[in-house]
Design a protein around this motif. Structure first.
Motif, PDB file in Angstrom:
ATOM      1  N   LEU A  93       8.208  59.553 -30.469  1.00 54.08           N
ATOM      2  CA  LEU A  93       9.376  58.945 -31.093  1.00 54.08           C
ATOM      3  C   LEU A  93       9.011  58.370 -32.463  1.00 54.08           C
ATOM      4  CD1 LEU A  93      12.330  58.135 -30.901  1.00 54.08           C
ATOM      5  CD2 LEU A  93      11.623  56.071 -29.644  1.00 54.08           C
ATOM      6  N   GLU A  94       7.842  57.745 -32.561  1.00 51.75           N
ATOM      7  CA  GLU A  94       7.379  57.209 -33.846  1.00 51.75           C
ATOM      8  C   GLU A  94       7.254  58.322 -34.883  1.00 51.75           C
ATOM      9  OE1 GLU A  94       3.727  55.092 -33.471  1.00 51.75           O
ATOM     10  OE2 GLU A  94       4.579  53.452 -32.280  1.00 51.75           O
ATOM     11  N   HIS A  95       6.578  59.397 -34.495  1.00 56.54           N
ATOM     12  CA  HIS A  95       6.351  60.506 -35.432  1.00 56.54           C
ATOM     13  C   HIS A  95       7.677  61.119 -35.891  1.00 56.54           C
ATOM     14  CE1 HIS A  95       1.983  60.940 -35.533  1.00 56.54           C
ATOM     15  NE2 HIS A  95       1.958  60.683 -34.241  1.00 56.54           N
ATOM     16  N   THR A  96       8.610  61.268 -34.951  1.00 55.13           N
ATOM     17  CA  THR A  96       9.897  61.862 -35.293  1.00 55.13           C
ATOM     18  C   THR A  96      10.673  60.969 -36.261  1.00 55.13           C
ATOM     19  OG1 THR A  96      10.039  63.007 -33.171  1.00 55.13           O
ATOM     20  CG2 THR A  96      12.101  62.657 -34.363  1.00 55.13           C
ATOM     21  N   THR A  97      10.667  59.663 -36.006  1.00 51.01           N
ATOM     22  CA  THR A  97      11.391  58.729 -36.867  1.00 51.01           C
ATOM     23  C   THR A  97      10.820  58.734 -38.277  1.00 51.01           C
ATOM     24  OG1 THR A  97      11.861  57.314 -34.950  1.00 51.01           O
ATOM     25  CG2 THR A  97      12.122  56.327 -37.125  1.00 51.01           C
ATOM     26  N   VAL A  98       9.504  58.664 -38.392  1.00 50.70           N
ATOM     27  CA  VAL A  98       8.868  58.652 -39.708  1.00 50.70           C
ATOM     28  C   VAL A  98       9.090  59.981 -40.427  1.00 50.70           C
ATOM     29  CG1 VAL A  98       6.657  58.531 -40.926  1.00 50.70           C
ATOM     30  CG2 VAL A  98       7.146  56.926 -39.080  1.00 50.70           C
ATOM     31  N   ALA A  99       9.022  61.091 -39.691  1.00 47.51           N
ATOM     32  CA  ALA A  99       9.233  62.410 -40.302  1.00 47.51           C
ATOM     33  C   ALA A  99      10.638  62.519 -40.886  1.00 47.51           C
ATOM     34  CB  ALA A  99       8.996  63.518 -39.281  1.00 47.51           C
ATOM     35  N   LEU A 100      11.633  62.015 -40.163  1.00 44.08           N
ATOM     36  CA  LEU A 100      13.001  62.056 -40.679  1.00 44.08           C
ATOM     37  C   LEU A 100      13.125  61.205 -41.939  1.00 44.08           C
ATOM     38  CD1 LEU A 100      15.978  62.866 -40.466  1.00 44.08           C
ATOM     39  CD2 LEU A 100      16.337  60.784 -39.112  1.00 44.08           C
ATOM     40  N   LEU A 101      12.557  60.007 -41.922  1.00 47.35           N
ATOM     41  CA  LEU A 101      12.626  59.144 -43.101  1.00 47.35           C
ATOM     42  C   LEU A 101      11.911  59.785 -44.288  1.00 47.35           C
ATOM     43  CD1 LEU A 101      12.030  55.632 -41.465  1.00 47.35           C
ATOM     44  CD2 LEU A 101      14.205  56.673 -42.125  1.00 47.35           C
ATOM     45  N   ASP A 102      10.792  60.455 -44.013  1.00 48.49           N
ATOM     46  CA  ASP A 102      10.075  61.175 -45.082  1.00 48.49           C
ATOM     47  C   ASP A 102      10.966  62.263 -45.682  1.00 48.49           C
ATOM     48  OD1 ASP A 102       7.722  59.744 -44.986  1.00 48.49           O
ATOM     49  OD2 ASP A 102       6.741  61.109 -43.577  1.00 48.49           O
ATOM     50  N   TYR A 103      11.634  63.013 -44.802  1.00 51.17           N
ATOM     51  CA  TYR A 103      12.510  64.089 -45.281  1.00 51.17           C
ATOM     52  C   TYR A 103      13.626  63.514 -46.155  1.00 51.17           C
ATOM     53  CZ  TYR A 103      16.289  67.447 -45.386  1.00 51.17           C
ATOM     54  OH  TYR A 103      17.312  68.249 -45.821  1.00 51.17           O
ATOM     55  N   PRO A 129      24.648  68.031 -39.628  1.00 49.75           N
ATOM     56  CA  PRO A 129      23.437  68.787 -39.269  1.00 49.75           C
ATOM     57  C   PRO A 129      22.210  67.900 -39.131  1.00 49.75           C
ATOM     58  CG  PRO A 129      24.676  69.960 -40.941  1.00 49.75           C
ATOM     59  CD  PRO A 129      25.334  68.608 -40.787  1.00 49.75           C
ATOM     60  N   VAL A 130      22.135  66.804 -39.887  1.00 47.36           N
ATOM     61  CA  VAL A 130      20.990  65.895 -39.750  1.00 47.36           C
ATOM     62  C   VAL A 130      20.923  65.378 -38.320  1.00 47.36           C
ATOM     63  CG1 VAL A 130      20.010  63.688 -40.454  1.00 47.36           C
ATOM     64  CG2 VAL A 130      20.980  65.221 -42.178  1.00 47.36           C
ATOM     65  N   ILE A 131      22.053  64.880 -37.818  1.00 48.76           N
ATOM     66  CA  ILE A 131      22.097  64.348 -36.458  1.00 48.76           C
ATOM     67  C   ILE A 131      21.835  65.456 -35.441  1.00 48.76           C
ATOM     68  CG2 ILE A 131      23.573  63.244 -34.729  1.00 48.76           C
ATOM     69  CD1 ILE A 131      24.986  61.785 -37.004  1.00 48.76           C
ATOM     70  N   GLY A 132      22.428  66.613 -35.687  1.00 50.81           N
ATOM     71  CA  GLY A 132      22.263  67.720 -34.749  1.00 50.81           C
ATOM     72  C   GLY A 132      20.834  68.161 -34.594  1.00 50.81           C
ATOM     73  N   GLU A 133      20.112  68.295 -35.714  1.00 50.80           N
ATOM     74  CA  GLU A 133      18.725  68.768 -35.646  1.00 50.80           C
ATOM     75  C   GLU A 133      17.804  67.713 -35.030  1.00 50.80           C
ATOM     76  OE1 GLU A 133      17.977  71.796 -36.034  1.00 50.80           O
ATOM     77  OE2 GLU A 133      19.990  72.246 -36.717  1.00 50.80           O
ATOM     78  N   VAL A 134      17.995  66.442 -35.375  1.00 49.49           N
ATOM     79  CA  VAL A 134      17.168  65.384 -34.784  1.00 49.49           C
ATOM     80  C   VAL A 134      17.435  65.290 -33.289  1.00 49.49           C
ATOM     81  CG1 VAL A 134      16.683  62.907 -34.782  1.00 49.49           C
ATOM     82  CG2 VAL A 134      17.032  64.093 -36.941  1.00 49.49           C
ATOM     83  N   THR A 135      18.700  65.412 -32.902  1.00 47.44           N
ATOM     84  CA  THR A 135      19.061  65.363 -31.483  1.00 47.44           C
ATOM     85  C   THR A 135      18.402  66.497 -30.710  1.00 47.44           C
ATOM     86  OG1 THR A 135      21.184  64.275 -31.911  1.00 47.44           O
ATOM     87  CG2 THR A 135      20.980  65.516 -29.855  1.00 47.44           C
ATOM     88  N   GLU A 136      18.474  67.703 -31.259  1.00 45.41           N
ATOM     89  CA  GLU A 136      17.852  68.849 -30.596  1.00 45.41           C
ATOM     90  C   GLU A 136      16.348  68.637 -30.434  1.00 45.41           C
ATOM     91  OE1 GLU A 136      17.160  73.603 -31.502  1.00 45.41           O
ATOM     92  OE2 GLU A 136      18.932  72.606 -32.295  1.00 45.41           O
ATOM     93  N   VAL A 167      18.612  57.572 -34.470  1.00 45.69           N
ATOM     94  CA  VAL A 167      17.560  57.782 -35.466  1.00 45.69           C
ATOM     95  C   VAL A 167      18.146  58.339 -36.766  1.00 45.69           C
ATOM     96  CG1 VAL A 167      15.494  59.112 -36.019  1.00 45.69           C
ATOM     97  CG2 VAL A 167      15.717  58.062 -33.767  1.00 45.69           C
ATOM     98  N   ALA A 168      19.021  59.338 -36.646  1.00 44.98           N
ATOM     99  CA  ALA A 168      19.600  59.943 -37.847  1.00 44.98           C
ATOM    100  C   ALA A 168      20.488  58.959 -38.596  1.00 44.98           C
ATOM    101  CB  ALA A 168      20.399  61.187 -37.468  1.00 44.98           C
ATOM    102  N   GLN A 169      21.281  58.187 -37.857  1.00 45.54           N
ATOM    103  CA  GLN A 169      22.192  57.240 -38.511  1.00 45.54           C
ATOM    104  C   GLN A 169      21.409  56.142 -39.228  1.00 45.54           C
ATOM    105  OE1 GLN A 169      25.547  57.898 -38.454  1.00 45.54           O
ATOM    106  NE2 GLN A 169      25.583  56.382 -40.091  1.00 45.54           N
TER     107      GLN A 169
END
Length: 231
Positions: A93-103, A129-136, A167-169
């Motif tokens: 979860l940490e890695h995913t959150t930071v990766a999204l913020l980096d993007y 699409p941001v929410i959709g891809e993070v959710t998937e 996370v996306a929001q």
């Protein structure tokens, strides 16, 4: 008398011209929106006629769809590459959150394209699409953990939607705060690391078990051996 001649225009290959049109349109769509961007201004900026754009993309909707697809692919690869093998669920979860913020931080034009409503006829799904891809991405991570813990498989998509949307929001809110600060508004956006830490704190611990001071991103899990950094 010296004769001056205009420099010859370098003829682009088909693939180079296609990429040029994509880059020009991407910036314009991101800054001005789909409706306010015209085919004429894209072709003028590219130095080509309208039929060239129609030949490559079929029209403005086709061009926009190509750009959105490219951004979704980039976001998916960013999320996939962020996750090392064998990490704990919290670390995932940490890695995913930071990766999204980096993007979001490094691709502001892509973020603006994906975060806003697409025109009719452009396929991006019901949600951003941001929410959709993070959710998937998060749903796939939860599936193996839920199976291990004995949760019903039917509940996994529900939790994935909750996590992905949150996370996306949060990421999109953070970018808006940063842009407001850059425009001189009286806001003080949190650092990327603090946003990630507070987000993981809530999503991992839940409201009932919130940590008074969220542990820093990258902090070892309970029982995990701390490896000293090489000097």
């Amino acid at each position: 008398m010296t004769e001056h001649t205009a420099p010859r225009k370098v003829r682009m290959s088909r693939s180079e011209r296609r990429l040029q049109l994509i880059e020009i349109a991407r910036a314009s769509f991101a800054q001005r929106g789909y409706d306010a961007t015209s085919i004429e201004e894209i072709t003028i900026a590219a130095g080509v006629s309208k039929p060239v754009l129609y030949e490559h993309f079929g029209g403005k909707e086709g061009l926009y769809q190509v750009i959105v697809d490219r951004e979704i692919t980039l976001l998916m690869s960013t999320l996939a590459e962020s996750l090392p093998d064998g990490v704990s669920p919290r670390k995932a979860l940490e890695h995913t959150t930071v990766a999204l913020l980096d993007y979001l931080e490094t691709n502001p034009d892509g973020y603006r394209l994906l975060a806003h409503q697409s025109p009719d006829g452009v396929s991006t799904g019901v949600f951003s699409p941001v929410i959709g891809e993070v959710t998937e991405h998060l749903t796939s991570l939860l599936a193996s953990m839920f199976e291990r813990l004995g949760f019903e498989a039917t509940s996994t998509p529900l939790y994935g939607q909750l996590l992905g949307g949150a996370v996306a929001q949060i990421g999109m809110w953070w970018i808006s705060e940063k842009e407001a600060a850059e425009n001189g508004e009286p806001v003080s956006p949190l650092t990327k690391e603090d946003v990630a830490a507070h987000t993981v704190n809530l999503l991992w611990n839940g409201i009932h078990n919130l940590e008074l001071k969220p542990r820093p991103i990258g902090w070892p899990d309970e029982g995990e051996k701390i490896v000293p950094a090489e000097s």
